[in-house]
Design an enzyme around this catalytic site. Structure first.
Site, PDB file in Angstrom:
ATOM      1  N   GLU A 183       0.839  -1.188   0.000  1.00 39.10           N
ATOM      2  CA  GLU A 183       0.000   0.000   0.000  1.00 39.10           C
ATOM      3  C   GLU A 183       0.881   1.247   0.000  1.00 39.10           C
ATOM      4  O   GLU A 183       2.109   1.145  -0.113  1.00 39.10           O
ATOM      5  CB  GLU A 183      -0.978  -0.087   1.175  1.00 39.10           C
ATOM      6  CG  GLU A 183      -1.770  -1.389   1.083  1.00 39.10           C
ATOM      7  CD  GLU A 183      -2.940  -1.523   2.044  1.00 39.10           C
ATOM      8  OE1 GLU A 183      -3.403  -0.516   2.585  1.00 39.10           O
ATOM      9  OE2 GLU A 183      -3.390  -2.663   2.242  1.00 39.10           O
ATOM     10  N   LYS A 220       0.010   5.129  -4.505  1.00 40.60           N
ATOM     11  CA  LYS A 220       0.775   3.945  -4.873  1.00 40.60           C
ATOM     12  C   LYS A 220       1.643   4.184  -6.113  1.00 40.60           C
ATOM     13  O   LYS A 220       2.243   3.251  -6.632  1.00 40.60           O
ATOM     14  CB  LYS A 220      -0.186   2.775  -5.106  1.00 40.60           C
ATOM     15  CG  LYS A 220      -0.993   2.433  -3.849  1.00 40.60           C
ATOM     16  CD  LYS A 220      -2.154   1.507  -4.130  1.00 40.60           C
ATOM     17  CE  LYS A 220      -3.034   1.379  -2.884  1.00 40.60           C
ATOM     18  NZ  LYS A 220      -4.285   0.631  -3.172  1.00 40.60           N
TER      19      LYS A 220
END
Length: 320
Positions: A3, A52
């Site tokens: 993440e 991300k």
DNA sequence: TCCAAATGTAAAA
DNA sequence: TTTACCTTTGGAT
């Protein structure tokens, strides 16, 4: 995928390991041969993360945009004098114990041997899309969902599609709160939408909602604005901690009771690297991958269901 | 040796 | 909402 915290960690790592001298850029696998040729020989001048997305800036106003997708990973190896050595960042791959094993690689890349000041550069392992080679370290990228050379304008366009990132100092929490409250899409789905908030994935989604006591299936507009704001503030703390720690840990110390192996081996296998003192993966989460196990707060069985193609975990008692 | 799962997203239907 | 894609890993066969 790793993440947002992982990507920020990567951005810091690239800055410390590769900023400065010209880099050798190649594509051992071959699928990024053209892009590698464009970047080869340029210096790394910037290293940024937004959610991300990882943006590595090269001289000439060119950016390497990479996204790890579901299972991409960067693997690093460094010379003994490297300022910092991070052997693997990404997922899902287990790297326990490798901290010591890659310092003196058993296999040496013959094409770079002798050209790196005596430092032994390991050969690429697996399907390496991109290899960055600097004076002190090498970084290999495998399995990315995105890997491309873009201009500054294109980078701006990518960023324009992203919501605020809780790890970034320039993030605007009000944008997040307003957007969630404007939609009847469930809060659980909105947290996974990178246009709503950038960097949150399946673990932070599940854990932040548990900590807030909010039912993932509740429409965003039905969640009080103060609660949405509290979720944001919590994400800022959790995700920045994750970037510093190198692993997601959302449990408070008093709630960290091991599950005694009840979850079975491999439930949460890729969260920690085995560093001494690290929180074990079976104590790190409240609900993620704990379906069927008792809630750490109330003891009720943790629930799970598939939502929009992803597994959702929550406590039906604590989260309303 | 085979197969499912994984911290993801974009495109097709 | 379903499918396709990218790759490695661990457990089952």
């Amino acid at each position: 995928m790793p993440e947002g915290h992982t990507v920020h960690r990567l951005a810091r790592t690239f800055a410390s390991l590769f900023a400065g001298p010209a880099l050798r850029v190649s594509s051992p696998q071959g699928r990024f041969a053209d892009g590698a040729a464009v970047l080869d020989g340029r210096r790394l001048v910037a290293s940024q993360a937004w959610g991300k997305q990882l943006f590595l800036g090269f001289e000439g106003d060119l950016w390497l945009r990479t996204h790890l997708g579901l299972y991409g990973a960067w693997t690093f190896a460094g010379a003994p004098d490297a300022p910092e050595v991070v052997h693997a960042i990404g997922a899902p791959r287990k790297r326990i114990g490798e901290r010591e094993t890659t310092v003196v690689p058993s296999v040496v890349d013959p094409t770079t041997e002798g050209s790196t000041g005596g430092w032994l550069v390991p050969s690429p392992r697996g399907q390496v899309r991109v290899r960055l080679l600097g004076d002190h370290a090498v970084a290999d990228l495998t399995g990315p969902t995105a890997c491309e050379v873009i201009t500054a304008e294109e980078k701006t366009a990518v960023e324009a599609r992203l919501g605020p990132d809780p790890i970034r100092d320039d993030a605007d929490a009000d944008v997040f709160v307003a957007r969630v409250g404007r939609s009847r899409v469930t809060i659980g789905q909105q947290l996974m939408d990178q246009a709503v908030v950038a960097g949150v994935g399946n673990i932070y989604r599940a854990e932040a909602l548990f900590r807030a006591g909010v039912d993932p299936l509740r429409p965003g507009r039905d969640v009080p604005a103060v609660a949405v704001r509290a979720i944001w503030d919590d994400l800022v703390v959790l995700m920045r901690d994750g970037a510093d720690r190198g692993a997601i840990v959302t449990t408070r110390p008093e709630d960290r009771v091991p599950d005694g192996g009840a979850a079975g081996p491999g439930r949460t296998r890729q969260n920690t690297d085995g560093t001494p003192g690290a929180v074990p993966s079976d104590e790190a989460f409240y609900v993620y991958h704990r379906d069927g196990l008792p809630c750490r707060r109330c003891g009720a069985p943790v629930l799970a269901k598939e939502l929009a193609g992803r597994n959702l975990f929550w406590c039906g008692v604590c989260q309303v």
